[in-house]
Design an enzyme around this catalytic site. Structure first.
Site, PDB file in Angstrom:
ATOM      1  N   GLY A 164       0.924  -1.232   0.069  1.00  8.83           N
ATOM      2  CA  GLY A 164      -0.061  -0.225   0.138  1.00  8.83           C
ATOM      3  C   GLY A 164       0.944   1.176   0.102  1.00  8.83           C
ATOM      4  N   ARG A 193      10.414  -1.463  -4.020  1.00  5.37           N
ATOM      5  CA  ARG A 193       9.371  -1.566  -5.167  1.00  5.37           C
ATOM      6  C   ARG A 193       9.358  -0.301  -5.934  1.00  5.37           C
ATOM      7  NH1 ARG A 193       3.710  -3.360  -3.146  1.00  5.37           N
ATOM      8  NH2 ARG A 193       3.573  -4.077  -5.286  1.00  5.37           N
ATOM      9  N   GLN A 239      -5.809  -8.685  -2.449  1.00  6.25           N
ATOM     10  CA  GLN A 239      -5.709  -7.733  -1.321  1.00  6.25           C
ATOM     11  C   GLN A 239      -7.091  -7.324  -1.067  1.00  6.25           C
ATOM     12  OE1 GLN A 239      -3.611  -7.450  -4.097  1.00  6.25           O
ATOM     13  NE2 GLN A 239      -1.903  -6.423  -3.820  1.00  6.25           N
ATOM     14  N   ASP A 257      -1.488   4.613  -6.371  1.00  5.84           N
ATOM     15  CA  ASP A 257       0.038   4.534  -5.964  1.00  5.84           C
ATOM     16  C   ASP A 257       0.753   5.553  -6.536  1.00  5.84           C
ATOM     17  OD1 ASP A 257      -1.199   1.670  -6.338  1.00  5.84           O
ATOM     18  OD2 ASP A 257       0.605   1.490  -4.723  1.00  5.84           O
ATOM     19  N   ASN A 281      -2.725   2.689 -10.086  1.00  6.31           N
ATOM     20  CA  ASN A 281      -3.183   1.936  -8.774  1.00  6.31           C
ATOM     21  C   ASN A 281      -3.263   0.324  -9.369  1.00  6.31           C
ATOM     22  OD1 ASN A 281      -4.379   2.058  -6.365  1.00  6.31           O
ATOM     23  ND2 ASN A 281      -6.274   1.407  -6.938  1.00  6.31           N
ATOM     24  N   LYS A 282      -3.838  -0.410  -8.319  1.00  8.86           N
ATOM     25  CA  LYS A 282      -3.704  -1.849  -8.440  1.00  8.86           C
ATOM     26  C   LYS A 282      -4.353  -2.290  -9.889  1.00  8.86           C
ATOM     27  CE  LYS A 282      -2.326  -4.111  -6.512  1.00  8.86           C
ATOM     28  NZ  LYS A 282      -0.867  -4.594  -6.778  1.00  8.86           N
TER      29      LYS A 282
HETATM   30  O1  MRU Z   1       0.723  -3.999  -4.322  1.00 11.93           O
HETATM   31  P1  MRU Z   1      -0.038  -3.251  -3.362  1.00 11.93           P
HETATM   32  O2  MRU Z   1      -0.779  -4.137  -2.597  1.00 11.93           O
HETATM   33  O3  MRU Z   1       0.955  -2.405  -2.729  1.00 11.93           O
HETATM   34  O4  MRU Z   1      -0.935  -2.156  -4.039  1.00 11.93           O
HETATM   35  C1  MRU Z   1      -1.693  -1.315  -3.326  1.00 11.93           C
HETATM   36  C2  MRU Z   1      -2.533  -0.527  -4.050  1.00 11.93           C
HETATM   37  O5  MRU Z   1      -2.708  -0.356  -5.200  1.00 11.93           O
HETATM   38  C3  MRU Z   1      -3.535   0.458  -3.305  1.00 11.93           C
HETATM   39  O6  MRU Z   1      -4.612   0.763  -4.064  1.00 11.93           O
HETATM   40  C4  MRU Z   1      -2.684   1.893  -3.187  1.00 11.93           C
HETATM   41  O7  MRU Z   1      -1.567   1.765  -2.653  1.00 11.93           O
HETATM   42  C5  MRU Z   1      -3.511   2.808  -2.522  1.00 11.93           C
HETATM   43  S1  MRU Z   1      -3.304   2.589  -0.769  1.00 11.93           S
HETATM   44  C6  MRU Z   1      -3.899   3.612  -0.033  1.00 11.93           C
END
Ligand code: MRU
Length: 356
Positions: free
Chosen positions: A58, A100, A207, A248, A258-259
């Site tokens: 996140g 990352r 997630q 992100d 974003n994801k």
């Molecule tokens: O791969 P992740 O679990 O780190 O990805 C997280 C996301 O895509 C969230 O939607 C994003 O970080 C927003 S978190 C407040």
């Protein structure tokens, strides 16, 4: 660390990061929802590994953890000669920056830590370590405050009785507390609105199913889990009233990384006339990137797509792609919700004004 030992990130029922006995403890999110276990980190290398291997994830949470990683390393080296302290910290910054690539909060937090260090240099290592620890705590506290402000700003967009779709986890687990997208939902519920949340499972790392469904249940907010392919069907049936997701990285023109799967939802939301909101703090905006095309998209191991938790259901050796983020063009975003206010139809000019 004693002056801060009581400081934690408990602003929902979920305490994502906390200091205990001079160590950073993180909820090991790989084990949720089955077990709530903390992973203790004593060095920057351990924090970098926790980020890389998704024990913590996140965007804002990654930034907070990275800041704490620098502080831990400085504390670990504070009795070393100045040259060794400086070299050790350089290594710590490099390891954390390589953990990352997509969430800009990581690099934003490391830049804050670097600036804090430069502001006291030259000084004794112990004094620099104390300054870095202070800065890390400030970053965590500011993140929670930003999420609360974002929550208050965004809550006004959600009406009583709405069924809200979210994707991935943008909750307390993804931040220092309260959450971004889930923070907006939490704040609306706290203001007396009855909301129900539909959450995509969020393949391949789950997630939504593992984290968001668990986190909302902890707070007693009604949640219904669907697979990623079901949201268009529900929108077509009139069963989704709004979409709220996190981010992100937001580029200078308002494009949103974003994801993976978020882009599909945004297209579907537009097709069905459903508002698509992105909740993100200013630390997620990257004014240096002109558009979403320049955002680095992480690709993770093929095994994450072939199966989960050690069970593989795809044929051995099948070719796999695993980009774990996508980019939603700004013109599909109804509004960007930030701690400074709500930006309807974000574009280059409005993003620049927001950052002034
Ligand atoms: O791969 P992740 O679990 O780190 O990805 C997280 C996301 O895509 C969230 O939607 C994003 O970080 C927003 S978190 C407040």
């Amino acid at each position: 660390m004693s002056q801060h030992s009581a400081l934690s990130t408990q602003h929902s029922r979920v305490e994502t990061l906390r200091w205990r006995g001079g160590r950073l403890e993180l909820i090991d999110q790989r084990l949720l929802p089955g077990r709530v276990e903390y992973l203790a980190c004593s060095s920057a290398a351990e924090v970098a590994r926790a980020i890389r291997e998704m024990a913590i994830r996140g965007a804002p949470a990654i930034g907070c953890a990275a800041a704490c990683g620098v502080a831990l390393e400085a504390a670990r080296l504070q009795r070393a000669p100045p040259s060794e302290f400086a070299a050790g910290l350089d290594q710590a910054f490099a390891a954390l920056a390589a953990s990352r690539p997509t969430a800009v909060n990581l690099f934003w937090a490391l830049e804050r830590m670097r600036a804090a260090l430069q502001a006291v240099e030259p000084a004794e290592p112990a004094a620099m370590a104390a300054r870095l620890l202070d800065e890390a705590h400030r970053i965590l506290a500011e993140d929670v405050a930003a999420n609360r402000a974002m929550g208050a700003n965004g809550a006004a967009l959600l009406e009583d009785g709405m069924r809200v779709l979210t994707h991935c986890n943008a909750g307390a687990l993804a931040t220092a507390g309260h959450g971004t997208a889930l923070g907006v939902i939490r704040s609306a519920v706290a203001a007396g609105k009855q909301l129900s949340v539909v959450v995509d499972e969020t393949r391949p790392f789950l997630q939504g199913a593992r984290l968001t469904a668990w986190e909302l249940a902890q707070d007693g907010i009604p949640v219904t889990l669907i697979t990623d392919g079901m949201s268009g069907h529900l929108m077509g049936r009139g069963e989704i009233d709004a979409v709220v997701v996190g981010a992100d990285r937001v580029a200078a023109n308002g494009d949103v990384a974003n994801k993976i799967g978020t882009y599909m939802i945004a297209v579907l939301a537009r097709r069905h006339g459903i508002p698509f909101y992105v909740a993100a703090p200013l630390s997620t905006i990257d004014p240096r990137l002109a558009s979403g095309d320049a955002i680095p998209i992480e690709e993770r191991e093929a095994s994450e797509v072939r199966g989960y938790g050690g069970v593989e259901w795809a044929p051995a050796g099948v070719a796999v792609r695993n980009p774990v983020f996508d980019v939603t063009p700004a013109d599909l975003v109804t509004a960007l919700i930030t701690e400074k206010g709500v930006v309807p139809a974000p574009d280059r000019g409005k993003i620049a004004a927001l950052l002034r």
